[in-house]
Design an enzyme around this catalytic site. Structure first.
Site, PDB file in Angstrom:
ATOM      1  N   ARG A  61      -2.246  -0.712  -8.584  1.00 31.65           N
ATOM      2  CA  ARG A  61      -3.594  -0.098  -7.942  1.00 31.65           C
ATOM      3  C   ARG A  61      -3.429   1.237  -8.040  1.00 31.65           C
ATOM      4  O   ARG A  61      -2.405   2.037  -7.457  1.00 31.65           O
ATOM      5  CB  ARG A  61      -3.589  -0.517  -6.475  1.00 31.65           C
ATOM      6  CG  ARG A  61      -4.907  -0.111  -5.967  1.00 31.65           C
ATOM      7  CD  ARG A  61      -5.437  -0.850  -4.433  1.00 31.65           C
ATOM      8  NE  ARG A  61      -6.582  -0.594  -3.897  1.00 31.65           N
ATOM      9  CZ  ARG A  61      -6.887   0.274  -3.438  1.00 31.65           C
ATOM     10  NH1 ARG A  61      -6.179   1.320  -2.548  1.00 31.65           N
ATOM     11  NH2 ARG A  61      -8.302   0.590  -2.959  1.00 31.65           N
ATOM     12  N   ASP A  78       0.825  -1.170  -0.126  1.00 33.23           N
ATOM     13  CA  ASP A  78      -0.119  -0.059   0.038  1.00 33.23           C
ATOM     14  C   ASP A  78       0.882   1.178   0.105  1.00 33.23           C
ATOM     15  O   ASP A  78       2.237   1.321   0.300  1.00 33.23           O
ATOM     16  CB  ASP A  78      -1.025  -0.001   1.317  1.00 33.23           C
ATOM     17  CG  ASP A  78      -2.310   0.882   0.799  1.00 33.23           C
ATOM     18  OD1 ASP A  78      -2.370   1.403  -0.072  1.00 33.23           O
ATOM     19  OD2 ASP A  78      -3.100   0.850   1.736  1.00 33.23           O
ATOM     20  N   HIS A 105     -14.599   5.117  -6.653  1.00 33.43           N
ATOM     21  CA  HIS A 105     -16.237   5.083  -6.404  1.00 33.43           C
ATOM     22  C   HIS A 105     -16.764   6.142  -7.447  1.00 33.43           C
ATOM     23  O   HIS A 105     -18.021   6.336  -7.209  1.00 33.43           O
ATOM     24  CB  HIS A 105     -16.691   5.498  -5.089  1.00 33.43           C
ATOM     25  CG  HIS A 105     -15.895   4.454  -3.977  1.00 33.43           C
ATOM     26  ND1 HIS A 105     -14.642   4.765  -3.228  1.00 33.43           N
ATOM     27  CD2 HIS A 105     -16.246   3.432  -3.657  1.00 33.43           C
ATOM     28  CE1 HIS A 105     -14.435   3.946  -2.483  1.00 33.43           C
ATOM     29  NE2 HIS A 105     -15.402   2.801  -2.545  1.00 33.43           N
TER      30      HIS A 105
END
Length: 178
Positions: free
Chosen positions: A55, A5, A98
């Site tokens: 990502r 991450d 989103h």
């Protein structure tokens, strides 16, 4: 597969250095990381990481104007640039958003450039945009739903909420539906 991450800007280069060492020194091909679109360096990082599963996110930390875009439109534009760059390179791409506008643009771009749906996935936080998650899955897209855990799960969750005021409504709707 392990994805390292990404935290705030202060940890960006060291995270990329760890990734490089794992992949080159120890030959771990099953490791990738996260790139944050709001950082000025993001486009070059994506180019440098061609072939590595990434990502791609907009970014959620408050960063200095010396290292990061501050306006939503600039961040969104850079986000699409790095998504397109990574997809066109043939690299596996996780699009963590989103934002329905970004998702629609990605779908259109992938179709226009004949990018196989097995080369990318959409990712969303549990409880956010559940209707969109189901819709994407029904359309045949990979849709990964993730749940934060660990010592700072609440901090992570609250940063996602703070990104956009609409996220609060999405989360509450998700928690109280059914």
């Amino acid at each position: 597969f392990v994805r390292i991450d990404m935290e705030d800007y202060a940890h960006c280069q060291i995270t990329l250095d760890i990734l490089k060492k794992l992949r080159q020194t120890y030959s771990y091909d099953n490791v990738g990381t996260v790139i944050q679109a709001y950082l000025f360096r993001a486009e070059q990082d994506v180019k440098d990481l061609k072939g590595i599963s990434l990502r791609l996110v907009k970014g959620a930390y408050q960063e200095s104007p010396t290292v990061a875009y501050q306006e939503k439109k600039e961040i969104d534009n850079n986000y699409m640039r790095i998504i397109e760059e990574h997809l066109l390179s043939g690299s596996y791409t996780a699009i963590a958003s989103h934002d329905h506008n970004i998702i629609e643009k990605v779908k259109e771009f992938a179709e226009k450039h004949h990018i196989n749906r097995n080369q990318f996935e959409f990712q969303m936080l549990y409880g956010f945009r559940t209707d969109m998650q189901l819709s994407l899955a029904k359309e045949g897209y990979k849709m990964r739903v993730y749940v934060p855990f660990g010592n700072d799960w609440f901090g992570y969750f609250m940063r996602r909420m703070a990104e956009r005021p609409q996220n609060v409504a999405f989360a509450l709707k998700g928690f109280f539906s059914k």
